[in-house]
Design a protein around this motif. Sequence first.
Motif, PDB file in Angstrom:
ATOM      1  N   LEU A 359       2.632  -6.063   1.410  1.00  0.00           N
ATOM      2  CA  LEU A 359       2.376  -5.977   2.705  1.00  0.00           C
ATOM      3  C   LEU A 359       3.164  -6.348   3.594  1.00  0.00           C
ATOM      4  O   LEU A 359       3.404  -5.602   4.685  1.00  0.00           O
ATOM      5  CB  LEU A 359       1.164  -7.012   2.898  1.00  0.00           C
ATOM      6  CG  LEU A 359      -0.107  -7.025   2.387  1.00  0.00           C
ATOM      7  CD1 LEU A 359      -1.182  -7.956   2.912  1.00  0.00           C
ATOM      8  CD2 LEU A 359      -0.741  -5.586   3.056  1.00  0.00           C
ATOM      9  N   SER A 360       4.266  -7.269   3.578  1.00  0.00           N
ATOM     10  CA  SER A 360       5.501  -7.455   4.511  1.00  0.00           C
ATOM     11  C   SER A 360       6.310  -6.471   4.368  1.00  0.00           C
ATOM     12  O   SER A 360       6.927  -6.249   5.318  1.00  0.00           O
ATOM     13  CB  SER A 360       5.995  -8.839   4.102  1.00  0.00           C
ATOM     14  OG  SER A 360       6.631  -8.783   2.800  1.00  0.00           O
ATOM     15  N   GLU A 361       6.397  -5.567   3.478  1.00  0.00           N
ATOM     16  CA  GLU A 361       7.243  -4.255   3.207  1.00  0.00           C
ATOM     17  C   GLU A 361       6.256  -3.071   3.406  1.00  0.00           C
ATOM     18  O   GLU A 361       7.029  -1.912   3.351  1.00  0.00           O
ATOM     19  CB  GLU A 361       7.682  -4.161   1.818  1.00  0.00           C
ATOM     20  CG  GLU A 361       8.519  -5.429   1.160  1.00  0.00           C
ATOM     21  CD  GLU A 361      10.000  -5.337   1.920  1.00  0.00           C
ATOM     22  OE1 GLU A 361      10.756  -4.393   1.942  1.00  0.00           O
ATOM     23  OE2 GLU A 361      10.114  -6.563   2.591  1.00  0.00           O
ATOM     24  N   ASN A 362       5.040  -3.320   4.144  1.00  0.00           N
ATOM     25  CA  ASN A 362       4.432  -2.006   4.423  1.00  0.00           C
ATOM     26  C   ASN A 362       4.084  -1.074   3.309  1.00  0.00           C
ATOM     27  O   ASN A 362       4.098   0.170   3.759  1.00  0.00           O
ATOM     28  CB  ASN A 362       4.818  -1.263   5.784  1.00  0.00           C
ATOM     29  CG  ASN A 362       4.944  -2.285   6.866  1.00  0.00           C
ATOM     30  OD1 ASN A 362       4.185  -3.044   7.302  1.00  0.00           O
ATOM     31  ND2 ASN A 362       6.122  -2.192   7.637  1.00  0.00           N
ATOM     32  N   LYS A 363       4.054  -1.634   2.320  1.00  0.00           N
ATOM     33  CA  LYS A 363       3.659  -0.810   0.920  1.00  0.00           C
ATOM     34  C   LYS A 363       2.308  -0.914   0.724  1.00  0.00           C
ATOM     35  O   LYS A 363       1.833  -1.757  -0.271  1.00  0.00           O
ATOM     36  CB  LYS A 363       4.551  -1.189   0.006  1.00  0.00           C
ATOM     37  CG  LYS A 363       5.970  -0.755   0.201  1.00  0.00           C
ATOM     38  CD  LYS A 363       7.061  -1.066  -0.985  1.00  0.00           C
ATOM     39  CE  LYS A 363       8.344  -0.597  -0.532  1.00  0.00           C
ATOM     40  NZ  LYS A 363       9.388  -1.061  -1.726  1.00  0.00           N
ATOM     41  N   PHE A 364       1.311  -0.412   1.504  1.00  0.00           N
ATOM     42  CA  PHE A 364       0.199  -1.136   1.486  1.00  0.00           C
ATOM     43  C   PHE A 364      -0.708  -0.491   0.258  1.00  0.00           C
ATOM     44  O   PHE A 364      -1.854  -1.190  -0.093  1.00  0.00           O
ATOM     45  CB  PHE A 364      -0.660  -0.326   2.625  1.00  0.00           C
ATOM     46  CG  PHE A 364      -0.038  -0.796   4.082  1.00  0.00           C
ATOM     47  CD1 PHE A 364      -0.134  -2.012   4.557  1.00  0.00           C
ATOM     48  CD2 PHE A 364       0.468   0.019   4.928  1.00  0.00           C
ATOM     49  CE1 PHE A 364       0.377  -2.502   5.635  1.00  0.00           C
ATOM     50  CE2 PHE A 364       1.097  -0.294   6.053  1.00  0.00           C
ATOM     51  CZ  PHE A 364       0.848  -1.474   6.302  1.00  0.00           C
ATOM     52  N   GLU A 391      -6.260  -6.499   4.929  1.00  0.00           N
ATOM     53  CA  GLU A 391      -5.032  -6.017   5.558  1.00  0.00           C
ATOM     54  C   GLU A 391      -4.345  -4.803   5.194  1.00  0.00           C
ATOM     55  O   GLU A 391      -4.092  -3.984   5.692  1.00  0.00           O
ATOM     56  CB  GLU A 391      -4.132  -7.203   5.716  1.00  0.00           C
ATOM     57  CG  GLU A 391      -2.833  -6.883   6.607  1.00  0.00           C
ATOM     58  CD  GLU A 391      -2.082  -8.085   6.817  1.00  0.00           C
ATOM     59  OE1 GLU A 391      -0.895  -7.859   7.330  1.00  0.00           O
ATOM     60  OE2 GLU A 391      -2.431  -9.113   6.326  1.00  0.00           O
ATOM     61  N   GLY A 395      -4.068  -1.027   6.466  1.00  0.00           N
ATOM     62  CA  GLY A 395      -2.610  -0.269   6.606  1.00  0.00           C
ATOM     63  C   GLY A 395      -2.895   1.286   6.095  1.00  0.00           C
ATOM     64  O   GLY A 395      -2.067   2.239   6.277  1.00  0.00           O
TER      65      GLY A 395
END
Length: 430
Positions: A359-364, A391, A395
């Motif tokens: 999630l913190s890497e936006n790899k949803f 979340e 995304g």
Amino acid sequence: MKHAPLVKMLAGATLALTLASSPVIARDSAPSKEKKEVLYPNATRTEPKLDLTSEKDQKALNDGLDAVNAQDKAKAEQILQPIIDSSKSKYAQALALQGLANLHYNEGDVKGAIDLLKRSLDNGILPNDTYFQLQYMLAQFYLNDEQYQQSIDTINKWRADGKKETAESYALQGNAYYRLEKYPEAIQAIQKAQSLTDKPQDSWNQILMASYSESGQGEKAAELAQKQLAANPNDTTAMNNAVAVLMQSQKYPEAIKLMESAKASGAFKTEKDYVNLAKLYLVTGQDSNDPKPNAAKAVAVLDEGMSKGAVPASYDNYKLLGDAAYVAEQPSKALDAYKKAMPLGKDGEVAVRAGQLMLSENKFGEAKTLIQQGIDKGVQRKGTAYMLLAEACRGLKDKPGAIAAMQKAAQQPETADKAKAWLKQANAGK
């Protein structure tokens, strides 16, 4: 990159303390005409007159005690029990009781051994040297049976009646006082033991250090620990004790410095060495403004331990490596460690942690898959996991999926209020 909170894994560091080792039970025999050194020349107890006159009893007793020393329980009981039951010699009965006490002790029946040994002592006919040796042994039995006050009282009586002082007897009392959390008395007893010999045992220092630490004298504990380590620089136990007391005194930088020095000298050999230093790096990093440098050191020390084969491939070790890499902002390293830990774990905690990293890497997409795997396998904080899943769905622009996850989160006490507020705002409360 936001860091997930880490538990302080070394908050309960303790010294390596053990109970008294198994006492040696001496083999006695019939009275000898040979003159030997009197062990308790100043005893207040009147020396009794022995009554073993039967050669038959004497031979049976010797055979029975030989069987005891050979750990032949069946033979020993077959010979010694009849002596206890029917011999006219109280002396023979007392020694037979001692022999059976030995058997019971070696089989782990300490309470039975205590009962038999007390009967042997209460018999009243044992010569002083044997009597006081067995009385001292009884104090050891009490210690190993966790009857600490009885052990202390027995040694006090042994010392008063036998008029003898030994370093070992004060060390035994120091151990018992420590177990009773009577730390000033433990300190006094151990110091007395050390004053009576030029070869004090290392275990006595362990009790002394622990007593200092538990009684709020952390400085003295740390000083003693470092002194012991200086005298035995390659002793892993001494190093671990020194690290433990330094940590209990919250002297984390000193503990790290000590372990780093030991590692540089080649003293690191075991999984515990590498893992404890890594955990110590993480704990101290959490208390600093920038935890990344120490977390990176934790990663490095674990990598070194694993490359040398000292740190095995286990769930706990991979999770620790993942946590350290996560805080050090090494996401690919953290994800790799978490994925290695996942099949080894009994729950889905690591999978959720890996999903949180994604999630913190936006790899949803990957985050959603990992978090769902974790939930399916089982996690303690279900509400938090469902909120993370929501979340990930958001995304991915998957509003129905986010709502479904939030509805699950609303059913968990720790996330109910937040989840319900989100659902209300999204007009999806039902």
